[in-house]
Scaffold this motif. Structure first.
Motif, PDB file in Angstrom:
ATOM      1  N   LEU A  51       0.824  -1.204   0.000  1.00 17.81           N
ATOM      2  CA  LEU A  51       0.000   0.000   0.000  1.00 17.81           C
ATOM      3  C   LEU A  51       0.864   1.261   0.000  1.00 17.81           C
ATOM      4  O   LEU A  51       0.491   2.286  -0.569  1.00 17.81           O
ATOM      5  CB  LEU A  51      -0.915   0.013   1.226  1.00 17.81           C
ATOM      6  CG  LEU A  51      -2.363  -0.436   1.053  1.00 17.81           C
ATOM      7  CD1 LEU A  51      -3.096  -0.336   2.369  1.00 17.81           C
ATOM      8  CD2 LEU A  51      -3.070   0.365  -0.023  1.00 17.81           C
ATOM      9  N   GLU A  52       2.008   1.183   0.664  1.00 18.27           N
ATOM     10  CA  GLU A  52       2.886   2.352   0.789  1.00 18.27           C
ATOM     11  C   GLU A  52       3.481   2.767  -0.554  1.00 18.27           C
ATOM     12  O   GLU A  52       3.888   3.920  -0.731  1.00 18.27           O
ATOM     13  CB  GLU A  52       4.007   2.059   1.790  1.00 18.27           C
ATOM     14  CG  GLU A  52       3.505   1.751   3.202  1.00 18.27           C
ATOM     15  CD  GLU A  52       4.593   1.185   4.100  1.00 18.27           C
ATOM     16  OE1 GLU A  52       5.774   1.191   3.676  1.00 18.27           O
ATOM     17  OE2 GLU A  52       4.276   0.752   5.221  1.00 18.27           O
TER      18      GLU A  52
ATOM     19  N   CYS B  25      -1.565   4.946  -6.406  1.00 19.30           N
ATOM     20  CA  CYS B  25      -1.518   6.064  -5.455  1.00 19.30           C
ATOM     21  C   CYS B  25      -0.447   7.091  -5.819  1.00 19.30           C
ATOM     22  O   CYS B  25      -0.438   8.194  -5.291  1.00 19.30           O
ATOM     23  CB  CYS B  25      -1.262   5.543  -4.039  1.00 19.30           C
ATOM     24  SG  CYS B  25      -2.624   4.537  -3.408  1.00 19.30           S
TER      25      CYS B  25
ATOM     26  N   ILE C 218      -7.490   6.066   1.721  1.00 23.32           N
ATOM     27  CA  ILE C 218      -6.249   5.715   1.011  1.00 23.32           C
ATOM     28  C   ILE C 218      -5.627   6.965   0.389  1.00 23.32           C
ATOM     29  O   ILE C 218      -4.537   7.370   0.735  1.00 23.32           O
ATOM     30  CB  ILE C 218      -6.517   4.655  -0.082  1.00 23.32           C
ATOM     31  CG1 ILE C 218      -7.032   3.355   0.553  1.00 23.32           C
ATOM     32  CG2 ILE C 218      -5.221   4.370  -0.862  1.00 23.32           C
ATOM     33  CD1 ILE C 218      -7.518   2.321  -0.442  1.00 23.32           C
TER      34      ILE C 218
ATOM     35  N   ILE D 128      -0.522   6.628   4.334  1.00 20.20           N
ATOM     36  CA  ILE D 128      -1.609   5.667   4.571  1.00 20.20           C
ATOM     37  C   ILE D 128      -1.873   5.561   6.077  1.00 20.20           C
ATOM     38  O   ILE D 128      -0.962   5.219   6.846  1.00 20.20           O
ATOM     39  CB  ILE D 128      -1.255   4.275   4.010  1.00 20.20           C
ATOM     40  CG1 ILE D 128      -0.868   4.353   2.528  1.00 20.20           C
ATOM     41  CG2 ILE D 128      -2.413   3.306   4.220  1.00 20.20           C
ATOM     42  CD1 ILE D 128      -1.980   4.730   1.591  1.00 20.20           C
TER      43      ILE D 128
ATOM     44  N   THR E 184      -6.154   2.056   8.178  1.00 18.91           N
ATOM     45  CA  THR E 184      -6.349   1.448   6.858  1.00 18.91           C
ATOM     46  C   THR E 184      -5.551   0.154   6.741  1.00 18.91           C
ATOM     47  O   THR E 184      -6.057  -0.870   6.271  1.00 18.91           O
ATOM     48  CB  THR E 184      -5.923   2.427   5.746  1.00 18.91           C
ATOM     49  OG1 THR E 184      -6.781   3.573   5.783  1.00 18.91           O
ATOM     50  CG2 THR E 184      -6.007   1.789   4.365  1.00 18.91           C
ATOM     51  N   LYS E 185      -4.307   0.211   7.183  1.00 17.60           N
ATOM     52  CA  LYS E 185      -3.451  -0.990   7.141  1.00 17.60           C
ATOM     53  C   LYS E 185      -4.040  -2.088   8.021  1.00 17.60           C
ATOM     54  O   LYS E 185      -4.065  -3.263   7.634  1.00 17.60           O
ATOM     55  CB  LYS E 185      -2.036  -0.639   7.589  1.00 17.60           C
ATOM     56  CG  LYS E 185      -1.308   0.314   6.651  1.00 17.60           C
ATOM     57  CD  LYS E 185       0.088   0.646   7.184  1.00 17.60           C
ATOM     58  CE  LYS E 185       0.784   1.647   6.286  1.00 17.60           C
ATOM     59  NZ  LYS E 185       2.118   2.039   6.804  1.00 17.60           N
TER      60      LYS E 185
END
Length: 245
Positions: free
Chosen positions: A91-92, A97, A129, A140, A144-145
């Motif tokens: 996600l990072e 994104c 996000i 983030i 969320t994580k």
């Protein structure tokens, strides 16, 4: 590559699940474990890969077999939580994104194509996000994580191996979950993961053969990973429902 050494491929049910037979030999993993999969559908899919090989066995085309080997041998010896955290860490640096400011045409393309899938993920999982034009990427939230960690924990170890495989192909947890949840097709996810490359190709042209080959390979790997996740998940879901009944 290796010369094909068998005539017939079949499946049979053993104590640990479904096995693949190459003539009268039982298929083994690279670590010499008996190749056993949890569902008949997955066994049929793997058997089809072996049966479709011609005079030469091209192992690099057998994505389902590779995923099963990884799940059975677990060569990196990772736990379920380690697999989950590795997936969520994407996600990072998630492809969708990271945005550009220049050129304006590409920035507009990213907004039009990527914003809807980010918005879907935020609504689907009730998380924040966002996106960023900074080289550091978006910030983030920890919540969320944590949500994604909890969601991925509902999958079994086999399915998680498949999820990580899709994520590494698409460089995106968001696109991967979109495919697994059947929100977007594999073809769409691959296109979105290659948005900048496709933009450059439209503008400058492509290297003959190379572009088409890369695109087909990525589609094949992403599709195999998605099929693997679904076939591994359905088995445990059915068993769970039967136990409840």
């Amino acid at each position: 590559e290796r010369k094909r050494f068998y005539q017939n491929v079949s499946i049979s049910q053993g104590e640990g699940g479904f096995e693949i037979n190459l003539d009268h030999r039982k298929l083994k993993t690279p670590q010499a474990k008996l190749f056993t999969v949890p569902s008949e559908a997955l066994a049929i899919a793997v058997a089809t890969e072996w049966d479709s090989q011609k005079d030469t066995i091209k192992f690099y085309t057998m994505h389902l077999t590779t995923l099963c080997n990884t799940a059975l041998d677990n060569p990196t010896q990772r736990s379920k939580m380690q697999l989950i955290r590795a997936a969520v860490k994407f996600l990072e640096t998630d492809t969708v994104c990271y945005r550009v400011e220049e050129p304006p045409a590409l920035a507009e393309l990213q907004k039009n194509e990527w914003d809807p899938i980010v918005a879907w993920a935020e609504e689907r999982y009730n998380v924040a996000i966002g996106s960023s034009t900074s080289i550091l990427g978006p910030s983030i939230p920890a919540s969320t994580k944590d949500t994604f960690v909890s969601h991925l924990a509902s999958y079994n170890m086999w399915a998680l191996q498949g999820i990580e495989y899709i994520i590494t192909q698409l460089k995106s947890l968001i696109l991967s979950m979109g495919v697994i949840d059947r929100h977007i097709t594999v073809e769409k996810a691959v296109l979105l993961s290659r948005l900048e490359e496709e933009y450059q190709i439209q503008r400058w042209g492509n290297v003959e053969w190379a572009h088409d080959y890369d695109l087909c390979e990525l589609r094949a790997r992403a599709a195999a990973g998605t099929l693997f996740v679904h076939l591994c998940s359905e088995s445990s879901t059915v068993k769970h429902k039967l136990l409840q009944d």
